[in-house]
Design a protein around this motif. Structure first.
Motif, short mmCIF file in Angstrom:
data_model
loop_
_atom_site.label_atom_id
_atom_site.label_comp_id
_atom_site.label_asym_id
_atom_site.label_seq_id
_atom_site.Cartn_x
_atom_site.Cartn_y
_atom_site.Cartn_z
N ARG A 151 -2.26 -9.07 -4.04
CA ARG A 151 -0.91 -8.63 -4.40
C ARG A 151 -0.94 -7.72 -5.64
O ARG A 151 -0.04 -6.92 -5.85
N TRP A 152 -2.00 -7.85 -6.42
CA TRP A 152 -2.14 -7.09 -7.66
C TRP A 152 -2.85 -5.75 -7.41
O TRP A 152 -2.55 -4.74 -8.04
N LEU A 153 -3.77 -5.79 -6.45
CA LEU A 153 -4.69 -4.67 -6.23
C LEU A 153 -4.02 -3.31 -5.94
O LEU A 153 -4.41 -2.29 -6.54
N PRO A 154 -3.03 -3.23 -5.04
CA PRO A 154 -2.47 -1.91 -4.70
C PRO A 154 -1.87 -1.20 -5.92
O PRO A 154 -2.10 -0.02 -6.12
N GLN A 155 -1.13 -1.93 -6.73
CA GLN A 155 -0.47 -1.30 -7.87
C GLN A 155 -1.46 -0.92 -8.97
O GLN A 155 -1.38 0.15 -9.56
N HIS A 156 -2.44 -1.79 -9.22
CA HIS A 156 -3.28 -1.58 -10.40
C HIS A 156 -4.57 -0.83 -10.12
O HIS A 156 -5.12 -0.19 -11.00
N ILE A 157 -5.05 -0.92 -8.87
CA ILE A 157 -6.32 -0.24 -8.55
C ILE A 157 -6.09 0.83 -7.48
O ILE A 157 -6.88 1.74 -7.32
N GLY A 158 -4.98 0.70 -6.72
CA GLY A 158 -4.70 1.72 -5.70
C GLY A 158 -5.43 1.49 -4.39
O GLY A 158 -5.72 2.43 -3.65
N VAL A 159 -5.74 0.21 -4.10
CA VAL A 159 -6.39 -0.13 -2.83
C VAL A 159 -5.69 -1.38 -2.29
O VAL A 159 -5.29 -2.24 -3.06
N GLU B 31 -12.91 7.31 -1.45
CA GLU B 31 -11.83 7.27 -2.44
C GLU B 31 -11.51 5.82 -2.82
O GLU B 31 -11.32 5.50 -4.00
N ALA B 32 -11.51 4.93 -1.82
CA ALA B 32 -11.25 3.51 -2.12
C ALA B 32 -12.32 2.97 -3.05
O ALA B 32 -12.02 2.28 -4.04
N VAL B 33 -13.55 3.32 -2.76
CA VAL B 33 -14.68 2.84 -3.55
C VAL B 33 -14.57 3.37 -4.99
O VAL B 33 -14.81 2.65 -5.96
N ARG B 34 -14.19 4.65 -5.11
CA ARG B 34 -14.04 5.25 -6.45
C ARG B 34 -12.99 4.46 -7.25
O ARG B 34 -13.18 4.12 -8.41
N ARG B 35 -11.89 4.13 -6.58
CA ARG B 35 -10.83 3.38 -7.28
C ARG B 35 -11.28 1.96 -7.62
O ARG B 35 -10.94 1.44 -8.68
N LEU B 36 -12.03 1.34 -6.70
CA LEU B 36 -12.45 -0.05 -6.92
C LEU B 36 -13.45 -0.17 -8.08
O LEU B 36 -13.64 -1.25 -8.62
N ALA B 37 -14.06 0.95 -8.47
CA ALA B 37 -14.98 0.92 -9.60
C ALA B 37 -14.27 0.46 -10.87
O ALA B 37 -14.88 -0.04 -11.80
N ARG B 38 -12.94 0.63 -10.90
CA ARG B 38 -12.17 0.25 -12.10
C ARG B 38 -11.96 -1.25 -12.20
O ARG B 38 -11.41 -1.75 -13.19
N LEU B 39 -12.37 -1.97 -11.20
CA LEU B 39 -12.17 -3.43 -11.21
C LEU B 39 -12.79 -4.10 -12.42
O LEU B 39 -13.95 -3.87 -12.72
N ALA C 173 0.84 -1.20 0.00
CA ALA C 173 0.00 0.00 0.00
C ALA C 173 0.88 1.25 0.00
O ALA C 173 0.65 2.19 -0.76
N VAL C 174 1.93 1.24 0.84
CA VAL C 174 2.82 2.40 0.92
C VAL C 174 3.58 2.57 -0.41
O VAL C 174 3.65 3.66 -0.97
N ALA D 86 -1.46 3.37 -2.18
CA ALA D 86 -2.82 2.82 -2.24
C ALA D 86 -3.59 3.17 -0.96
O ALA D 86 -2.99 3.43 0.08
N VAL D 87 -4.92 3.18 -1.05
CA VAL D 87 -5.75 3.33 0.14
C VAL D 87 -5.66 2.00 0.89
O VAL D 87 -5.99 0.95 0.34
#
Ligand code: PMP
Ligand code: GLN
Length: 389
Positions: free
Chosen positions: A341-349, A381-389, A28-29, A33-34
């Protein structure tokens, strides 16, 4: 820790080199990422409690407190438990202050379980249980929770099957991390009946005792007939007062069990952080309204995150307590660990895969845990980013 760094670690601890929380927080750091992975609040506990801690330092309360904890805190813990559950624990012999619930758990295992004994965990289980069993040189066996409608319940047959003549202890956690389940009275009664039948000690991890939503009831197994004598209740200021960094927890139980926990504890850390103890004592006596408000806020956070994730097409399970909820990410990926492991880099959460808390990952592979102990704008903000899933 790099590959190969674990070579000199004793075999029984080698599987525990890095916790999932450390791994996901690092990701996350690294990717800004959120962080809905590691469960810690992003706001402070009651202001006056923080002030009491500051004052304690200013007043010179900076040397070793007594090994069992300062009387002011042990007495407050005892009063608090008596007020809310109607059971009196003697502050001198039945209450022990520890360095967070984590130390209470490890000390209970080290003090009460012989090498080679078996300990039953209910999977998914909080990660420190398995590591503490290993430190004690004991063997873990697992029972399990199962999906029950949109929530989770204890599989009673699996619990029966996990107990053998070598079983010494059963570790119970309700409200439950990572699922957010609050075990029903029937589940708790079954645990009690089996503990009595097989003469087991029960370690009841109740760190989320206050974080129960929608009018659900937290049932402490220690309150059932025949259970006081064999139950160690563990709780902590971390979740109740949003001070995960204070590492101030406690164990409650009959004097003979607490003596065993204390024996181990005194050679792990000897004592817990001094200035925090009068502050937590103050909060237990004076900040019950703050706890109720925090519970209300968490319930609203849960609703926000649940609705948003469902809106994104995820299958979100019901969370009745704690500050976690679980979602099935089967549509996005079959493997929760890879996904996290994929989520922080690609979605930011950042999130945490549930399967790492199990010995039998099969049914848990697609489940991912999100923490909702965050400010509304952070969740949004997390939810906004997760919309890209
Ligand atoms: N038990 C459970 C179920 C937890 O979730 C946690 C921490 N989140 C702990 C124990 C550890 O609590 P502490 O930080 O007080 O050591
Ligand atoms: N208990 C917290 C959680 O479940 C994390 C504690 C830790 O980082 N070890 O998220």
């Amino acid at each position: 820790m790099g590959t190969g760094d674990a070579e000199r670690t004793v075999a029984r601890l080698r599987p525990f080199a890095s916790t999932i929380f450390a791994e996901m927080t690092e990701l996350a750091v690294a990717h800004n990422a959120v962080n809905l992975g590691q469960g810690f609040p992003d706001t402070d506990g009651p202001a006056q409690m923080l002030e009491v801690a500051r004052q304690a330092i200013a007043d010179g309360l900076n040397q070793y407190p007594p090994g069992s904890g300062m009387p002011v805190l042990r007495e407050a813990i005892s009063r608090d438990r008596a007020r809310r559950y109607g059971r009196e624990y003697d502050p001198d012999s039945q209450v022990l202050v520890t360095v967070g619930a984590t130390e209470a758990i490890s000390a209970a295992l080290l003090g009460l379980v012989e090498a080679g004994d078996e300990v039953v965990l209910i999977e998914p289980y909080y990660d420190s249980y398995a590591a503490a069993v290993a430190m004690a040189g004991a063997q873990r066996r697992t029972a399990r929770l199962v999906r029950d409608g949109d929530g989770f319940a204890l599989d009673h047959d699996s619990l029966r099957a996990a107990i053998t003549p070598r079983t010494r202890m059963l570790v119970l956690n309700s409200p439950h991390n990572p699922t957010g389940a609050v075990l029903s009275a029937t589940d708790i009664e079954t645990v009690a009946a089996l503990a009595i039948e097989h003469d087991l000690v029960v370690l009841s991890d109740e760190v989320y005792e206050h974080l129960v939503f929608d009018g659900h009831q937290h049932h402490s197994v220690s309150m059932l007939p025949g259970m006081f004598e064999r139950t160690i209740v563990v709780s902590s200021a971390a979740k109740t007062f949003s001070v995960t960094g204070w590492k101030t927890g406690w164990a409650l139980g009959p004097a003979d069990l607490i003596a065993a926990v204390r024996t181990a504890k005194q050679f792990m850390t000897f004592v817990a952080g001094g200035p925090f103890q009068p502050a937590v004592a103050y909060a237990l006596d004076n900040e019950q309204q703050w706890i109720a408000d925090s519970r209300k806020q968490l319930q609203a956070n849960r609703d926000l995150l649940t609705a948003a994730l469902r809106g994104h097409g995820l299958d979100v399970h019901r969370s009745d307590g704690t500050y976690f909820l679980c979602a099935d990410i089967v549509a996005a990926s079959a493997d929760g660990l890879e996904f996290c492991r994929w989520l922080p880099q690609h979605i930011g959460v950042a999130a945490v895969p549930v399967s790492v808390f199990t010995d039998n990952p099969g049914p848990w592979k697609s489940l991912v845990r999100f923490a909702f102990c965050k400010q509304e704008h952070v969740l949004t903000e997390a939810v906004r980013r997760l919309a890209r899933l």
